[in-house]
Design a protein around this motif. Sequence first.
Motif, PDB file in Angstrom:
ATOM      1  N   GLU A 110      -6.496 -13.951  21.101  1.00  0.00           N
ATOM      2  CA  GLU A 110      -7.349 -12.768  21.187  1.00  0.00           C
ATOM      3  C   GLU A 110      -7.512 -12.352  22.656  1.00  0.00           C
ATOM      4  O   GLU A 110      -7.697 -11.177  22.950  1.00  0.00           O
ATOM      5  CB  GLU A 110      -8.713 -13.047  20.563  1.00  0.00           C
ATOM      6  CG  GLU A 110      -8.657 -13.247  19.061  1.00  0.00           C
ATOM      7  CD  GLU A 110      -9.974 -13.675  18.461  1.00  0.00           C
ATOM      8  OE1 GLU A 110     -10.989 -13.729  19.187  1.00  0.00           O
ATOM      9  OE2 GLU A 110      -9.991 -13.974  17.258  1.00  0.00           O
ATOM     10  N   ILE A 111      -7.490 -13.335  23.553  1.00  0.00           N
ATOM     11  CA  ILE A 111      -7.466 -13.066  24.980  1.00  0.00           C
ATOM     12  C   ILE A 111      -6.334 -13.887  25.585  1.00  0.00           C
ATOM     13  O   ILE A 111      -6.019 -14.972  25.112  1.00  0.00           O
ATOM     14  CB  ILE A 111      -8.813 -13.393  25.680  1.00  0.00           C
ATOM     15  CG1 ILE A 111      -9.225 -14.855  25.481  1.00  0.00           C
ATOM     16  CG2 ILE A 111      -9.899 -12.461  25.227  1.00  0.00           C
ATOM     17  CD1 ILE A 111     -10.473 -15.241  26.258  1.00  0.00           C
ATOM     18  N   VAL A 112      -5.715 -13.346  26.601  1.00  0.00           N
ATOM     19  CA  VAL A 112      -4.588 -14.024  27.250  1.00  0.00           C
ATOM     20  C   VAL A 112      -4.950 -14.248  28.705  1.00  0.00           C
ATOM     21  O   VAL A 112      -5.189 -13.291  29.442  1.00  0.00           O
ATOM     22  CB  VAL A 112      -3.297 -13.185  27.145  1.00  0.00           C
ATOM     23  CG1 VAL A 112      -2.145 -13.871  27.863  1.00  0.00           C
ATOM     24  CG2 VAL A 112      -2.949 -12.912  25.695  1.00  0.00           C
ATOM     25  N   PRO A 113      -5.025 -15.526  29.135  1.00  0.00           N
ATOM     26  CA  PRO A 113      -5.324 -15.780  30.541  1.00  0.00           C
ATOM     27  C   PRO A 113      -4.170 -15.319  31.429  1.00  0.00           C
ATOM     28  O   PRO A 113      -3.021 -15.322  31.014  1.00  0.00           O
ATOM     29  CB  PRO A 113      -5.499 -17.302  30.614  1.00  0.00           C
ATOM     30  CG  PRO A 113      -4.872 -17.835  29.387  1.00  0.00           C
ATOM     31  CD  PRO A 113      -4.847 -16.739  28.366  1.00  0.00           C
ATOM     32  N   ASN A 114      -4.506 -14.911  32.624  1.00  0.00           N
ATOM     33  CA  ASN A 114      -3.500 -14.443  33.562  1.00  0.00           C
ATOM     34  C   ASN A 114      -3.651 -15.211  34.878  1.00  0.00           C
ATOM     35  O   ASN A 114      -4.130 -14.667  35.866  1.00  0.00           O
ATOM     36  CB  ASN A 114      -3.670 -12.940  33.790  1.00  0.00           C
ATOM     37  CG  ASN A 114      -2.532 -12.351  34.580  1.00  0.00           C
ATOM     38  OD1 ASN A 114      -1.497 -12.983  34.753  1.00  0.00           O
ATOM     39  ND2 ASN A 114      -2.717 -11.153  35.088  1.00  0.00           N
TER      40      ASN A 114
END
Length: 58
Positions: free
Chosen positions: A11-15
Amino acid sequence: MDTISKVCKKEIVPNPNLVTYPEDDKSPDVIVSAIMRRAEKICAKVCTFENENHTRKR
């Protein structure tokens, strides 16, 4: 824990930013980097297991 769950479910993608470490095998940066890579592999296995076997019913 909620953030970890969201990352596992994509749902969220770390960068994260990439960091270049010196080639010296005994330097603290290389040791910490190796520990972090191992931890990331373990987390990936846990996330996969949890998503396959313990997903929340909606």
